[in-house]
Design an enzyme around this catalytic site. Structure first.
Site, short mmCIF file in Angstrom:
data_model
loop_
_atom_site.label_atom_id
_atom_site.label_comp_id
_atom_site.label_asym_id
_atom_site.label_seq_id
_atom_site.Cartn_x
_atom_site.Cartn_y
_atom_site.Cartn_z
N LYS A 53 0.72 -1.38 0.19
CA LYS A 53 0.02 0.03 0.06
C LYS A 53 0.85 1.17 -0.01
O LYS A 53 1.90 1.14 0.60
CB LYS A 53 -1.05 0.10 1.07
CG LYS A 53 -2.00 1.12 1.47
CD LYS A 53 -2.87 1.09 2.49
CE LYS A 53 -3.80 1.84 2.69
NZ LYS A 53 -4.84 1.64 3.91
N SER B 241 -9.66 1.33 3.14
CA SER B 241 -8.84 2.31 2.15
C SER B 241 -7.75 1.55 1.48
O SER B 241 -7.30 1.81 0.51
CB SER B 241 -7.94 3.09 3.14
OG SER B 241 -7.07 2.78 3.77
N SER C 255 -9.60 -1.35 7.17
CA SER C 255 -9.10 -0.93 5.80
C SER C 255 -8.42 -2.06 5.17
O SER C 255 -8.03 -2.01 3.98
CB SER C 255 -8.22 0.27 5.86
OG SER C 255 -9.17 1.38 6.05
#
EC number: 6.3.5.7
Length: 486
Positions: free
Chosen positions: A79, A154, A178
Site C-alpha cells: 500500500k 482504504s 481498511s
C-alpha cells in the site's frame, strides 16, 4: 493454470524444485498487470526494474543449491502509505505526489530479508481515509469481480491486485477496517493483527493508536506466511509489543472441535444485507458441524463505537497531518506570506475527505470542546474494549460479517455518513486493539461475502486456525473473479 493464479506456498515449492524461475514468475505477474491494469488501476507506482533484479538474485541463490525463504522470489505489493527508500510513497495524495522516502519501513526491511520481490505501490484512499478507494487523489480503483463496483478501502489497490493476480500477496494498513473490508469485497484473505504485533515504523500515520499493517493473500496458508515475515518486536516503534512472534504456520490445523464461537447480536442488526447474514449463518452452521460450539453474546456499546471512532481517528489525524504545511517536504504553493503559503499548500494538496476529517478532528480537540467530544470518545473506547473482554471470558473467537453489504457501486454512497456506516462491523476491533481476519464465505448476487473472525489480544494463531479449518472445507478461496480468469 497461469502462474499468477497460484498461491505463494505453491509457487515456493515450484521455485525450490526449479520448475519455474523467479524471473519467469515476476514477468508473468507483470504480463498480468499489463492485461488488466487499465481496467482496475490497482497501482500508483510500479517497480519493474527493481523487481526483476530481486528475482534474478533469488534465481542465483537457487542455482547455487541454497534453500530459500517462504516468500523468496514471490511478487508482492505494498500500500502506498508504507515508506520505501528511493521509491515514491504518495499516500495517494497530491501533497506527497513526489515524495521519495530516505528510509524503508520495518516491514519492508523484514520482507527484504526474506528476498521477497516488490512489484509496486498500490492505490488507496488518500492518507488511508475512506472505505472505497474513491478518495484517492489520483484515480479510482475498481473491483475485479465487477468493475462498476468499488474494491473497498482504504487498502483497495492491494486487495484488487491480489484478487486479479497483479500480485501474489500484498500489504495494507487497517485503521478502522481498511484491510478486512476490501478483502471481503474482493474475495480474498485479509488480516489485521493485534495492535503492536507488527511494527508501524515507516507507516505514514493516519491515527496512530489505531493503525496496523497486515497482509492480503489468496488463502490462509499464505496469510500465515506473510504474517510470519512481518510480525515481531521493533525497537524503532514505541508501541511495538516486546514479545517474540510465534510461527503462525503451526496454526494451520484443520480442527475446530471444542472451539467456542460467539455471535455478537449487535453485528447482525438492521442494515445487514440479508444475503450477507445468510452466508455468515451458513458458515457458522458448518463450523458447528465440524465440532465448534456457538452461542450468542452481546457487545452493548457497539452502537457508540462508530461515533467514538470518528472523533478519535480525525483528532489523531489532525495532529499527524499538521506536518504537511509546505515547509519541510511535500507540495508547496507560493503565498504572499507564510500563513498564506500554509493555506494554499494544504488547500491544493489535500482532497475533500482529508479536509473533512482534519477539520472535524481539530474541532474535537479545540478549547471548550475537548472534554465534551474527544475525552468522551476515549471513555467510550474503554467501554467497547470492556465489552470484548467480557465476551472473551466466555468464548474463544467472535464471528460476524466483515461488512454489512457486498461491494457497492462506484458513486453509490456519496453521503459521507452512509460511507462511514460500512465500517460498523470492523471499527470496534480497532478501538479494542484486537486481531481480526476476513475470509470469503460465500457469494451474494455474484459478489463475494466476507466472514470476520475476531480474536483475543495476540490470538492470531486461534483465528488463523479457525479460518484455515473453514477454508479447507470449502472452495470459495479457489474461485476467480471475472478479471481473475486470465
Amino acid at each position: 493454470m497461469e502462474l499468477f493464479k497460484h498461491t505463494a506456498h505453491a509457487l515456493h515449492d515450484m521455485l525450490q524444485s526449479k520448475q519455474i524461475s523467479a524471473v519467469e514468475l515476476t514477468n508473468a505477474v507483470f504480463a498480468r498487470t499489463d492485461a488488466v491494469e487499465s481496467k482496475l488501476r490497482s497501482y500508483i507506482t510500479e517497480t519493474r526494474e527493481q523487481a526483476l533484479a530481486q528475482a534474478a538474485a533469488v534465481d542465483n541463490k537457487i542455482a547455487q543449491g541454497g534453500q530459500i525463504a517462504p516468500l523468496a522470489g514471490i511478487p508482492g505489493a505494498l500500500k502506498d502509505n508504507i515508506c520505501t527508500k528511493g521509491i515514491k510513497t504518495t499516500c495517494a495524495s497530491r501533497i506527497l505526489a513526489n515524495f521519495v522516502p530516505p528510509y524503508d519501513a520495518t516491514v519492508v526491511d523484514k520482507l527484504a530479508a526474506q528476498d521477497a520481490v516488490l512489484v509496486g505501490k498500490t492505490n488507496c484512499d488518500e492518507f488511508a481515509m475512506g472505505g472505497s478507494t474513491e478518495n484517492s487523489g489520483f484515480f479510482i480503483t475498481r473491483n475485479p469481480w465487477d468493475t462498476d463496483r468499488v474494491p473497498g478501502g482504504s487498502s483497495g489497490g492491494s486487495a484488487a491486485a491480489v484478487t486479479a493476480g497483479q500480485a501474489i500477496w500484498a500489504l495494507g494498513s487497517d485503521t478502522g477496517g481498511s484491510i478486512r473490508q476490501p478483502a471481503a469485497y474482493c474475495g480474498n484473505v485479509g488480516l489485521k493483527p493485534t495492535y503492536g504485533r507488527v511494527s508501524r515504523y515507516g507507516l505514514v500515520a493516519y491515527a496512530s493508536s489505531l493503525d496496523q499493517i497486515g497482509p492480503f493473500t489468496k488463502d490462509v496458508t499464505d496469510c500465515a506466511l506473510v504474517l510470519n515475515a512481518i510480525a515481531g518486536h521493533d525497537a524503532k516503534d514505541s508501541t511495538s509489543i516486546n514479545a517474540a512472534a510465534p510461527d503462525y504456520t503451526k496454526a494451520l490445523v484443520q480442527d475446530v472441535k471444542g472451539l467456542k464461537i460467539g455471535l455478537p447480536k449487535e453485528y447482525f442488526a438492521a442494515g445487514i444485507q440479508p444475503e450477507v447474514a445468510a452466508a455468515i449463518q451458513k458458515a457458522v452452521d458448518q463450523l458447528v458441524a465440524m465440532g465448534a460450539e456457538v452461542r450468542e453474546v452481546s457487545l452493548p456499546h457497539t452502537e457508540y463505537a462508530l461515533p467514538a471512532y470518528y472523533l478519535i481517528a480525525p483528532a489523531e489525524a489532525s495532529s499527524n497531518l499538521a506536518r504537511y504545511d509546505g515547509v519541510g517536504f511535500g507540495h508547496r504553493a507560493s503565498g504572499s506570506d507564510i500563513i498564506d503559503m500554509y493555506k494554499k499548500s494544504r488547500s491544493e494538496g489535500f482532497g475533500p475527505e482529508v479536509k473533512r476529517r482534519v477539520m472535524l478532528g481539530t474541532y474535537a480537540l479545540s478549547s471548550g470542546y475537548y472534554d465534551a467530544y474527544y475525552l468522551k470518545a476515549l471513555q467510550v473506547r474503554t467501554l467497547v474494549k470492556q465489552d470484548f473482554d467480557k465476551a472473551f471470558a466466555e468464548v474463544d473467537v467472535l464471528i460476524a460479517p466483515t461488512a454489512p453489504t457486498t461491494a457497492f457501486k462506484i458513486g453509490e454512497l456519496s453521503d459521507p455518513l452512509a460511507m462511514y456506516l460500512q465500517d460498523i462491523c470492523t471499527i470496534p476491533v480497532n478501538l479494542a486493539g484486537l486481531p481480526g481476519i476476513s475470509i470469503p464465505c460465500g457469494f451474494a448476487q455474484g459478489l463475494p461475502v466476507g466472514m470476520q473472525i475476531i480474536g483475543k489480544p495476540l490470538a492470531e494463531a486461534t483465528i488463523i486456525q479457525a479460518a484455515y479449518a473453514f477454508e479447507q472445507a470449502n472452495d470459495y478461496h479457489t474461485r476467480f473473479a471475472p478479471l481473475g480468469e486470465g
